[in-house]
Design a protein around this motif. Sequence first.
Motif, PDB file in Angstrom:
ATOM      1  N   UNK A 192       0.848  -1.186   0.000  1.00 40.41           N
ATOM      2  CA  UNK A 192       0.000   0.000   0.000  1.00 40.41           C
ATOM      3  C   UNK A 192       0.890   1.243   0.000  1.00 40.41           C
ATOM      4  N   UNK A 193       0.614   2.177  -0.922  1.00 41.19           N
ATOM      5  CA  UNK A 193       1.511   3.304  -1.169  1.00 41.19           C
ATOM      6  C   UNK A 193       0.888   4.612  -0.701  1.00 41.19           C
ATOM      7  N   UNK A 194       1.696   5.449  -0.054  1.00 43.74           N
ATOM      8  CA  UNK A 194       1.328   6.818   0.293  1.00 43.74           C
ATOM      9  C   UNK A 194       2.364   7.745  -0.321  1.00 43.74           C
ATOM     10  N   UNK A 232      -5.486   1.986  13.924  1.00 41.47           N
ATOM     11  CA  UNK A 232      -5.369   0.564  13.596  1.00 41.47           C
ATOM     12  C   UNK A 232      -4.552   0.444  12.318  1.00 41.47           C
ATOM     13  N   UNK A 233      -3.658  -0.522  12.286  1.00 43.50           N
ATOM     14  CA  UNK A 233      -2.753  -0.653  11.144  1.00 43.50           C
ATOM     15  C   UNK A 233      -3.511  -0.901   9.835  1.00 43.50           C
ATOM     16  N   UNK A 234      -4.676  -1.567   9.940  1.00 38.96           N
ATOM     17  CA  UNK A 234      -5.444  -1.893   8.739  1.00 38.96           C
ATOM     18  C   UNK A 234      -5.940  -0.653   8.000  1.00 38.96           C
ATOM     19  N   UNK A 235      -5.987   0.490   8.688  1.00 43.28           N
ATOM     20  CA  UNK A 235      -6.464   1.716   8.044  1.00 43.28           C
ATOM     21  C   UNK A 235      -5.575   2.127   6.870  1.00 43.28           C
ATOM     22  N   UNK A 236      -4.308   1.726   6.893  1.00 44.60           N
ATOM     23  CA  UNK A 236      -3.408   2.076   5.794  1.00 44.60           C
ATOM     24  C   UNK A 236      -2.911   0.841   5.047  1.00 44.60           C
ATOM     25  N   UNK A 237      -3.564  -0.299   5.263  1.00 40.23           N
ATOM     26  CA  UNK A 237      -3.272  -1.485   4.466  1.00 40.23           C
ATOM     27  C   UNK A 237      -4.427  -1.606   3.479  1.00 40.23           C
ATOM     28  N   UNK A 238      -4.342  -0.813   2.405  1.00 41.11           N
ATOM     29  CA  UNK A 238      -5.483  -0.602   1.507  1.00 41.11           C
ATOM     30  C   UNK A 238      -5.389  -1.350   0.187  1.00 41.11           C
ATOM     31  N   UNK A 239      -4.242  -1.928  -0.110  1.00 39.31           N
ATOM     32  CA  UNK A 239      -4.041  -2.621  -1.386  1.00 39.31           C
ATOM     33  C   UNK A 239      -3.921  -4.119  -1.147  1.00 39.31           C
ATOM     34  N   UNK A 240      -4.660  -4.938  -1.904  1.00 40.34           N
ATOM     35  CA  UNK A 240      -4.524  -6.393  -1.750  1.00 40.34           C
ATOM     36  C   UNK A 240      -3.073  -6.826  -1.941  1.00 40.34           C
ATOM     37  N   UNK A 241      -2.645  -7.773  -1.134  1.00 36.71           N
ATOM     38  CA  UNK A 241      -1.252  -8.196  -1.187  1.00 36.71           C
ATOM     39  C   UNK A 241      -1.137  -9.693  -0.970  1.00 36.71           C
ATOM     40  N   UNK A 242      -0.095 -10.266  -1.536  1.00 33.23           N
ATOM     41  CA  UNK A 242       0.183 -11.685  -1.327  1.00 33.23           C
ATOM     42  C   UNK A 242       1.168 -11.904  -0.187  1.00 33.23           C
ATOM     43  N   UNK A 243       1.558 -10.829   0.469  1.00 34.57           N
ATOM     44  CA  UNK A 243       2.511 -10.933   1.571  1.00 34.57           C
ATOM     45  C   UNK A 243       1.843 -11.517   2.817  1.00 34.57           C
TER      46      UNK A 243
END
Length: 556
Positions: free
Chosen positions: A46-48, A150-161
């Motif tokens: 997820x990019x900012x 919450x960390x999920x607020x900026x984990x906005x892009x699907x990832x395989x990690x």
Amino acid sequence: MQTSHYRFWPSGLPYSLTRPQTTLDENLEISARRYPDKPAIVFYDSVMTYAQLDRTVTAMAGYLQQACGLEVGDRVLIYSQNCPQLVIAYYAVLRAGGVVVPANPMYLAREVAELVDDSQARIALVAQELYERVVPLLDDGRLSRVIRHAYAEYQTTPTDLMLPDDVTADVEPVNVAGVTSWNEALNDGYSPAATGAGPDSWAVLGYTSGTTGRPKGCLHTHATVMAACSGSALWRDTKPSDVNLAVAPLFHFLGMQGGMNVPIYVGSTMVLMQRWDREVALTLIERYRVTCWSAPPAMITDFFAQPAVEDADISSLYLLMGGGAAMPEAVARRLYDDYGIVFNEAYGMTETAAFVLGNPVQRGKRQCLGVPTFDVDARIIDCDTLAPVAPGEPGELILHGPQVMLSYWHAPEANAESFMNVDGKRFLRTGDLALIDEDGYFCMVDRLKRMINASGFKVWPTEVESILYEHEAVQEACVVGIADPRRGETPVAALVLKPGHEAGNGADAVREWCRSRMAAYKVPTRVEFVDALPRSGTGKIQWKDVQTRMAERLAS
């Protein structure tokens, strides 16, 4: 100033710097104007961008001022693992005129309470999974306002990690007086008023790790933090095109500077991890062509111990930086021989905002602190008489430079013990034993209080550990001294073995191996094999914990 180290000074660099007179948050503003659409933070894919980061910092700074009543000089607690919100909170506090008080996320409720009491912070920005530890401080009025993220607020892009559980945890609702959710604070639309902050304004109240007692607050200004930040960037030729792996904890100056402040100062990209995972780190290095990585040696050692690194493409990685502990000679040699990667060892403290001594990148010495960097005067004195010692003789390292803190916070006794005047300059006594070699490089001997006195012979644990790391089966080593009725003290070793190696009856074999490589009085009289060594939140091996456990085990 001692000048022997200038013999190998990096070509083209001045001895003294004219430093930027910007504040830390102005660095972000400038980079956002230069590179608005460039990724500032990559958080698990997820990019900012820089423009987004700067806007968000401004909005949060406005909320802190207008809704929370933050005034210039107020301390603000930031209690979180690595995430975009930590970066935003840090720069927002500064833009609002406050002083950042970074808290170790490993701290429990009692330790956080001590930090709040000592710093007198009344506002806190806190991660969701740590929130319950600060609730008592709200209930009793020591904290007046908490902003929870919450960390999920900026984990906005699907990832395989493979993401940590805390990063994927749902955002919990906030319905407690005095507590505001992250997004609510941003959406209120406040703008900050000008603070008049300048280079000499307070910026960070960082706390020591407490390895020699209760943690002490180190008061830094924008100028002292900038001195270390700008010096490190120039020393290592950090460029806007660099991509930095930011996984060392940002609450600590090693990660704060190398993983956050330096990248933002030059306008490069930080690839941010919430916590250490060597497999995820390997994927991120390949995927984003990471070029630089600032980390404690233990983290780097663990990374290169994974079998998958042999088949990975890490060719973009050219510079590893670290401090806090010596990089084992065998590991540093392997990095260069097998991967062509330079490990740039340096020395710094919370008291110096990290970077103060450093190895020239093109002329580094392994297991060496390096030379005094720009405008730094470093000397070695006799621990008892405080007189200068001859080159090659060990003594206490003292430091004078623009990155040295103003003082310990509300600790007059500690200030009296830790500062001294020499030749009209104010020097910081580090408590570290070092010596100056024939080339003018400073080499660590050990912590002043860690030296082992075995039958009158001085044993430096770091020296013994360095040799143990050369053993083919040893992944990590910690040597400590314990009481001995015959010798007074005796060295013992706790070892973590590499995968595929078993302890068996290997303790005697390791000791025999040591006898052929070191003086007899240095050989550990006992070797214990352990699954892991205790660590601080910054990755340092907690040798005092090892010492306590070994003493208890041998006494039973």
